[in-house]
Design a protein around this motif. Sequence first.
Motif, short mmCIF file in Angstrom:
data_model
loop_
_atom_site.label_atom_id
_atom_site.label_comp_id
_atom_site.label_asym_id
_atom_site.label_seq_id
_atom_site.Cartn_x
_atom_site.Cartn_y
_atom_site.Cartn_z
N GLY A 149 72.65 32.14 9.56
CA GLY A 149 74.30 31.80 9.38
C GLY A 149 74.96 33.08 8.81
O GLY A 149 76.12 33.37 9.29
N ARG A 150 74.43 33.79 7.90
CA ARG A 150 74.93 35.03 7.34
C ARG A 150 74.90 36.10 8.26
O ARG A 150 75.98 36.73 8.25
CB ARG A 150 74.34 35.37 5.82
N LYS A 151 74.14 36.20 9.03
CA LYS A 151 73.97 37.32 9.89
C LYS A 151 75.11 37.08 10.96
O LYS A 151 75.74 37.81 11.61
CB LYS A 151 72.61 37.43 10.60
N SER A 152 75.21 35.93 11.48
CA SER A 152 76.30 35.24 12.51
C SER A 152 77.71 35.80 11.97
O SER A 152 78.46 36.17 12.77
CB SER A 152 75.99 33.89 12.80
N LEU A 153 77.90 35.36 10.57
CA LEU A 153 79.17 35.81 9.72
C LEU A 153 79.32 37.09 9.78
O LEU A 153 80.38 37.50 9.94
CB LEU A 153 79.05 34.90 8.56
N ASP A 154 78.42 37.97 9.70
CA ASP A 154 78.58 39.52 9.46
C ASP A 154 78.97 39.85 10.80
O ASP A 154 79.98 40.87 11.02
CB ASP A 154 77.22 40.09 9.15
N GLU A 194 83.46 28.76 6.81
CA GLU A 194 83.39 27.31 6.10
C GLU A 194 82.04 26.72 6.45
O GLU A 194 81.63 26.00 5.57
CB GLU A 194 84.65 26.51 6.60
N TYR A 195 81.37 27.08 7.51
CA TYR A 195 80.22 26.53 8.14
C TYR A 195 79.21 27.24 7.14
O TYR A 195 78.15 26.51 6.46
CB TYR A 195 80.02 26.93 9.48
N VAL A 196 79.09 28.55 6.78
CA VAL A 196 78.18 29.21 5.83
C VAL A 196 78.32 28.88 4.41
O VAL A 196 77.38 28.49 3.76
CB VAL A 196 78.44 30.69 6.00
N ARG A 197 79.63 28.54 4.10
CA ARG A 197 80.08 28.13 2.73
C ARG A 197 79.12 26.72 2.49
O ARG A 197 78.56 26.41 1.53
CB ARG A 197 81.56 27.85 2.33
N THR A 198 79.51 25.63 3.51
CA THR A 198 78.77 24.22 3.47
C THR A 198 77.51 24.42 3.28
O THR A 198 76.63 23.47 2.86
CB THR A 198 79.40 23.31 4.56
#
Length: 245
Positions: A149-154, A194-198
């Motif tokens: 998820g973090r890689k996708s967010l980056d 918001e997805y990564v936060r959750t």
Amino acid sequence: MSKLFDRAKQYAGEKLMDSEKTPFDPDLLELFTQIDLVKDWSDKLYHKIEELVQPNPALRAEVFINEKLDIKSPERMTTIEHFGTILEQSADSMKDFLSENSFKLNKLIGITEKRIGADNREFITTLQEKYLMPFKNFIQGDLSDVSKGRKSLDTIRLDLDICKNKVKKAKPVDVRNAEAALSDAQHLFDKEVEYVRTLIQKTIKAFETLQKSCLSSFIKLQIDYFTESKESLIKLREKLNDQIN
């Protein structure tokens, strides 16, 4: 190919030329710090129990390779079982010239040590099921999902900043299209944040639940194992006292 080139260019600009990039909000950055700690300590807790289960690094490596090849590792006697077996074998080997007391001493202690060793093997087997496997599933499942998820967010954040730069450099005729692309990128970025936060919040709670469950199981296993070992040794002492007296 063009998108990959744009990302590489944006990434290089940020690393080499300190280009402006969209920041994450402080709450999300704090969650990143927390989940990094959860991952670090999960790995350490897992590997320390691995060492407890199998202190020999060569045998741990063998188990790791066998798991990758889907091969069942052979069941081995514990060190305590080996010790008990040696005591019994030594008594049988020298019984022709040992005194009866010496023979019985080695036999009794050998039998008891083998029993304690068998209990230790059962303790280790159950520890793998109750502690190692749940932690392994958490590391390879929940924490792996967070990492993805973090890689996708980056990546999405890179795309957002690429769109911002294109709006700044767009010719008047291209501004509308550039701004529309920026709006889409911003929406996707906000959604992913918001997805990564959750996901991180959920994973931290899962870690707390997992740790409570695994540590409770670990303590219970230790209590059962040491209680059984103590009882075996008390019975041995009584037999030895009877023999001496």
